[in-house]
Design a protein around this motif. Structure first.
Motif, mmCIF file in Angstrom:
data_model
loop_
_atom_site.group_PDB
_atom_site.id
_atom_site.type_symbol
_atom_site.label_atom_id
_atom_site.label_comp_id
_atom_site.label_asym_id
_atom_site.label_seq_id
_atom_site.Cartn_x
_atom_site.Cartn_y
_atom_site.Cartn_z
ATOM 1 N N LEU A 161 49.307 49.374 41.882
ATOM 2 C CA LEU A 161 49.609 48.465 40.776
ATOM 3 C C LEU A 161 50.151 47.134 41.294
ATOM 4 C CD1 LEU A 161 51.186 50.925 38.161
ATOM 5 C CD2 LEU A 161 48.800 50.180 38.373
ATOM 6 N N GLN A 162 51.000 47.188 42.304
ATOM 7 C CA GLN A 162 51.525 45.951 42.897
ATOM 8 C C GLN A 162 50.407 45.149 43.557
ATOM 9 O OE1 GLN A 162 54.529 47.800 45.367
ATOM 10 N NE2 GLN A 162 56.167 47.305 43.909
ATOM 11 N N GLY A 163 49.495 45.838 44.237
ATOM 12 C CA GLY A 163 48.356 45.155 44.862
ATOM 13 C C GLY A 163 47.449 44.504 43.829
ATOM 14 N N THR A 164 47.238 45.186 42.711
ATOM 15 C CA THR A 164 46.436 44.632 41.620
ATOM 16 C C THR A 164 47.112 43.403 41.036
ATOM 17 O OG1 THR A 164 45.585 46.835 41.100
ATOM 18 C CG2 THR A 164 45.378 45.148 39.384
ATOM 19 N N ASP A 165 48.393 43.496 40.803
ATOM 20 C CA ASP A 165 49.159 42.370 40.268
ATOM 21 C C ASP A 165 49.058 41.163 41.195
ATOM 22 O OD1 ASP A 165 51.224 41.245 38.381
ATOM 23 O OD2 ASP A 165 52.445 41.284 40.198
ATOM 24 N N GLN A 166 49.227 41.391 42.488
ATOM 25 C CA GLN A 166 49.166 40.286 43.447
ATOM 26 C C GLN A 166 47.768 39.679 43.494
ATOM 27 O OE1 GLN A 166 51.946 38.957 45.053
ATOM 28 N NE2 GLN A 166 50.432 37.341 45.243
ATOM 29 N N LYS A 167 46.733 40.507 43.423
ATOM 30 C CA LYS A 167 45.348 40.014 43.448
ATOM 31 C C LYS A 167 45.085 39.102 42.246
ATOM 32 C CE LYS A 167 41.216 39.875 45.173
ATOM 33 N NZ LYS A 167 40.979 39.301 46.495
ATOM 34 N N ILE A 168 45.546 39.500 41.078
ATOM 35 C CA ILE A 168 45.332 38.691 39.882
ATOM 36 C C ILE A 168 46.112 37.382 39.977
ATOM 37 C CG2 ILE A 168 45.717 38.592 37.374
ATOM 38 C CD1 ILE A 168 45.005 41.655 37.400
ATOM 39 N N LYS A 169 47.336 37.440 40.445
ATOM 40 C CA LYS A 169 48.130 36.216 40.618
ATOM 41 C C LYS A 169 47.491 35.295 41.654
ATOM 42 C CE LYS A 169 52.468 38.176 39.035
ATOM 43 N NZ LYS A 169 53.769 38.729 39.417
ATOM 44 N N ASP A 170 46.960 35.869 42.731
ATOM 45 C CA ASP A 170 46.260 35.063 43.743
ATOM 46 C C ASP A 170 45.005 34.413 43.159
ATOM 47 O OD1 ASP A 170 48.194 35.826 45.585
ATOM 48 O OD2 ASP A 170 46.889 37.255 46.631
ATOM 49 N N THR A 171 44.304 35.137 42.289
ATOM 50 C CA THR A 171 43.112 34.592 41.628
ATOM 51 C C THR A 171 43.498 33.416 40.743
ATOM 52 O OG1 THR A 171 42.007 36.733 41.708
ATOM 53 C CG2 THR A 171 41.166 35.143 40.100
ATOM 54 N N PHE A 172 44.560 33.551 39.986
ATOM 55 C CA PHE A 172 45.039 32.449 39.147
ATOM 56 C C PHE A 172 45.384 31.235 40.012
ATOM 57 C CE2 PHE A 172 46.747 34.773 35.101
ATOM 58 C CZ PHE A 172 45.468 35.175 34.802
ATOM 59 N N ALA A 173 46.072 31.465 41.114
ATOM 60 C CA ALA A 173 46.447 30.357 42.001
ATOM 61 C C ALA A 173 45.207 29.697 42.602
ATOM 62 C CB ALA A 173 47.376 30.865 43.103
ATOM 63 N N SER A 174 44.215 30.497 42.963
ATOM 64 C CA SER A 174 42.989 29.973 43.563
ATOM 65 C C SER A 174 42.218 29.095 42.585
ATOM 66 C CB SER A 174 42.114 31.135 44.037
ATOM 67 O OG SER A 174 40.860 30.666 44.476
ATOM 68 N N ILE A 175 42.039 29.585 41.376
ATOM 69 C CA ILE A 175 41.280 28.793 40.403
ATOM 70 C C ILE A 175 42.045 27.520 40.046
ATOM 71 C CG2 ILE A 175 42.080 29.935 38.288
ATOM 72 C CD1 ILE A 175 39.153 29.675 37.281
ATOM 73 N N ASN A 176 43.357 27.608 39.935
ATOM 74 C CA ASN A 176 44.137 26.423 39.595
ATOM 75 C C ASN A 176 44.078 25.382 40.716
ATOM 76 O OD1 ASN A 176 45.813 25.026 37.683
ATOM 77 N ND2 ASN A 176 47.473 25.294 39.144
ATOM 78 N N LYS A 177 44.189 25.835 41.949
ATOM 79 C CA LYS A 177 44.094 24.903 43.080
ATOM 80 C C LYS A 177 42.738 24.205 43.069
ATOM 81 C CE LYS A 177 43.983 24.608 48.088
ATOM 82 N NZ LYS A 177 43.763 25.352 49.325
ATOM 83 N N PHE A 178 41.680 24.966 42.812
ATOM 84 C CA PHE A 178 40.344 24.371 42.833
ATOM 85 C C PHE A 178 40.146 23.404 41.674
ATOM 86 C CE2 PHE A 178 35.820 23.889 42.373
ATOM 87 C CZ PHE A 178 35.422 23.737 43.687
ATOM 88 N N VAL A 179 40.593 23.761 40.497
ATOM 89 C CA VAL A 179 40.442 22.858 39.354
ATOM 90 C C VAL A 179 41.194 21.553 39.599
ATOM 91 C CG1 VAL A 179 40.980 22.535 36.894
ATOM 92 C CG2 VAL A 179 39.909 24.660 37.664
ATOM 93 N N LEU A 180 42.355 21.630 40.229
ATOM 94 C CA LEU A 180 43.148 20.421 40.478
ATOM 95 C C LEU A 180 42.643 19.596 41.655
ATOM 96 C CD1 LEU A 180 46.752 21.827 39.920
ATOM 97 C CD2 LEU A 180 45.470 20.303 38.402
ATOM 98 N N THR A 181 42.129 20.274 42.704
ATOM 99 C CA THR A 181 41.796 19.555 43.936
ATOM 100 C C THR A 181 40.337 19.647 44.361
ATOM 101 O OG1 THR A 181 42.242 21.458 45.377
ATOM 102 C CG2 THR A 181 44.120 20.026 44.812
ATOM 103 N N GLU A 182 39.574 20.528 43.738
ATOM 104 C CA GLU A 182 38.193 20.838 44.134
ATOM 105 C C GLU A 182 38.105 21.312 45.578
ATOM 106 O OE1 GLU A 182 34.798 18.871 42.021
ATOM 107 O OE2 GLU A 182 36.210 17.168 42.140
ATOM 108 N N SER A 183 39.139 22.063 45.974
ATOM 109 C CA SER A 183 39.179 22.624 47.321
ATOM 110 C C SER A 183 39.646 24.069 47.229
ATOM 111 C CB SER A 183 40.156 21.809 48.165
ATOM 112 O OG SER A 183 40.404 22.465 49.384
#
Length: 184
Positions: A161-183
């Motif tokens: 469950l902790q691994g799943t939670d971290q994966k989803i949070k990492d996905t949110f961070a990844s998409i947000n970084k890309f939307v803001l910086t296109e990187s």
């Protein structure tokens, strides 16, 4: 002395009752699965709003769609809906997760299948992740809903469950970084 003990016993009983009531109330209000994953209507459900100052809805949508294309092997297989007019993206996909095992060199490996939606707007967007299923292998399709997933011992379930939670949070961070910086 006997009188003192008699008067303290009801007080101790009342104090115990209050503590148990508070404990029950706190658990009833804890809207999480095992204290880890957020619940909405008894289903694991993530929702986060992101700000994108200065970006139009069309630009947010374009960048988010591009993130999907670059992140998944086949965006055509993942994206179920891609509507530029409404700014809505809906995708279903798999992610591989390695949660820490009991031994450092032996992670608990599993697959997370989920539905992710993104609603773009001028200056921001909202992402949700729901319908989460866990699989131990590709042979375990369609997997078990995360709310009923079983793993023994209990500490391994917590790690999953902790691994799943971290994966989803990492996905949110990844998409947000890309939307803001296109990187990525």
């Amino acid at each position: 002395m006997k009188l003192l003990l008699r008067t303290q016993q009801p007080l101790a009983t009342i104090a115990l009752f209050i503590l148990l009531s508070l404990s029950y109330s706190a658990n009833a209000q804890d809207n999480t699965l095992k204290g880890i994953l957020p619940l909405q209507n008894n289903e694991v459900y993530y929702k986060q709003k992101f700000e994108t100052p200065g970006l139009t809805k069309a630009e947010v949508f374009r960048r988010a769609r591009r993130w999907w294309v670059l992140t998944y092997k086949s965006a055509k297989d993942v994206l179920q809906l891609s509507d530029e007019n409404t700014g809505e993206l809906i995708g279903k996909g798999y992610s591989f997760v390695d949660a820490p095992g009991e031994k450092k060199d032996m992670p608990i490996s599993f697959i997370v299948h989920s539905t992710m939606t993104l609603d773009a707007a001028d200056g921001g967007y909202v992402v949700t992740v729901s319908q989460i299923r866990l699989l131990n292998s590709w042979f375990a399709l369609p997997g078990a809903p995360i709310e009923t997933y079983k793993r023994s011992p209990e500490k391994n379930l917590i790690r999953v469950l902790q691994g799943t939670d971290q994966k989803i949070k990492d996905t949110f961070a990844s998409i947000n970084k890309f939307v803001l910086t296109e990187s990525l």
